[in-house]
Design an enzyme around this catalytic site. Structure first.
Site, PDB file in Angstrom:
ATOM      1  N   ASP A 121       0.845  -1.201   0.000  1.00  0.00           N
ATOM      2  CA  ASP A 121       0.000   0.000   0.000  1.00  0.00           C
ATOM      3  C   ASP A 121       0.877   1.247   0.000  1.00  0.00           C
ATOM      4  OD1 ASP A 121      -2.440  -1.197   0.102  1.00  0.00           O
ATOM      5  OD2 ASP A 121      -2.807  -0.825   2.217  1.00  0.00           O
ATOM      6  N   TYR A 177       1.930   4.761   1.741  1.00  0.00           N
ATOM      7  CA  TYR A 177       1.861   5.242   3.120  1.00  0.00           C
ATOM      8  C   TYR A 177       0.568   6.031   3.290  1.00  0.00           C
ATOM      9  CZ  TYR A 177       6.854   4.104   3.358  1.00  0.00           C
ATOM     10  OH  TYR A 177       8.056   3.458   3.328  1.00  0.00           O
ATOM     11  N   PHE A 187       7.708   2.325  -1.013  1.00  0.00           N
ATOM     12  CA  PHE A 187       8.701   2.501   0.048  1.00  0.00           C
ATOM     13  C   PHE A 187       9.258   3.914   0.158  1.00  0.00           C
ATOM     14  CE2 PHE A 187       8.909  -2.088  -0.877  1.00  0.00           C
ATOM     15  CZ  PHE A 187       8.686  -2.598   0.395  1.00  0.00           C
ATOM     16  N   HIS A 191       9.952  -9.267   4.591  1.00  0.00           N
ATOM     17  CA  HIS A 191       9.707  -7.835   4.405  1.00  0.00           C
ATOM     18  C   HIS A 191      10.713  -7.029   5.231  1.00  0.00           C
ATOM     19  CE1 HIS A 191       7.510  -4.002   4.440  1.00  0.00           C
ATOM     20  NE2 HIS A 191       6.885  -4.457   3.371  1.00  0.00           N
TER      21      HIS A 191
END
Length: 224
Positions: free
Chosen positions: A65, A67, A78, A190
């Site tokens: 997703d 932020y 990211f 992750h």
């Protein structure tokens, strides 16, 4: 419907824009923007594609997703705008790059925006391209996943010699249909603080990526 996206991607994804799910998705997203704060800004929804045309892609890094905090999401997985604090997952990515490639962490950790990677051929693609403010996952299951799956499938089928970095179970599942006989697929936990120590640190994906690119007569990525 008319979508403002880089022409090279528009050509490869044109069929998606005509499908019923995309019309429903577009209607949903439009209403969400009208009803309250949604990220990223509308002009940045397709920014990952716009900065990295289809023929320029060398590496794909999959996120989940955008932020969901104010002034964070900028359309690249990211990444945040340069003036914003570097989020924990990106800090951990930088820690791994510093250890893996011998680059200075202090210099990396000042850079929240990843435009410099995108312009070198790194597609920083979130599975879901929009999110409601302060509500993680709020735009999941509305059609974005089908659209980004189509983008990954197009790259897998129509390009060769790409590197796909799949971090975490969600990204690994999304990469299930990548043709591994044509591309390098790198998997790890992750980079979130909750999982980075369980195998993301030490994965050496960044040096492995550049070794693979060089072996295929491509210019390596300058991660700094």
């Amino acid at each position: 419907m008319q979508v403002k996206i880089d022409p090279s991607w528009a050509k490869h994804l044109a069929g998606e824009f005509e499908k019923e799910y995309f019309a429903e998705l577009a209607s949903f997203v439009k209403k969400e923007y009208e009803d309250g704060a949604v990220y990223p800004a509308p002009k940045n929804i397709f920014r990952a594609f716009d900065l990295c045309p289809f023929e320029n892609v060398k590496v794909v890094i999959l996120g989940q997703d955008p932020y969901h905090g104010a002034r964070q999401a900028n359309g690249l997985a990211f990444a945040v705008d340069e003036k914003e604090a570097v989020p924990p997952s990106l800090q951990n990515i930088y820690k791994e790059i510093a250890d893996d490639c011998g680059l200075p962490f202090e210099a990396l950790a000042k850079k929240g925006d990843l435009t410099r990677w995108a312009e070198q051929g790194v597609l920083l693609l979130n599975a879901t391209l929009t999110v409601r403010a302060h509500s993680a996952g709020s735009h999941q299951g509305k059609g974005w996943e089908q659209f980004t799956d189509a983008a990954i499938k197009a790259l897998s089928e129509e390009r060769a010699g790409l590197v796909f970095m799949l971090w975490g179970n969600y990204a690994k599942a999304k990469g299930a249909h990548i043709d591994r006989s044509k591309h390098l697929v790198l998997e790890a936990p992750h980079p979130s603080p909750f999982s980075a120590a369980s195998g993301f640190f030490g994965c050496k994906h960044f040096s492995k990526t550049n070794e693979y690119l060089v072996s295929h007569n491509e210019t390596p990525i300058d991660w700094l």
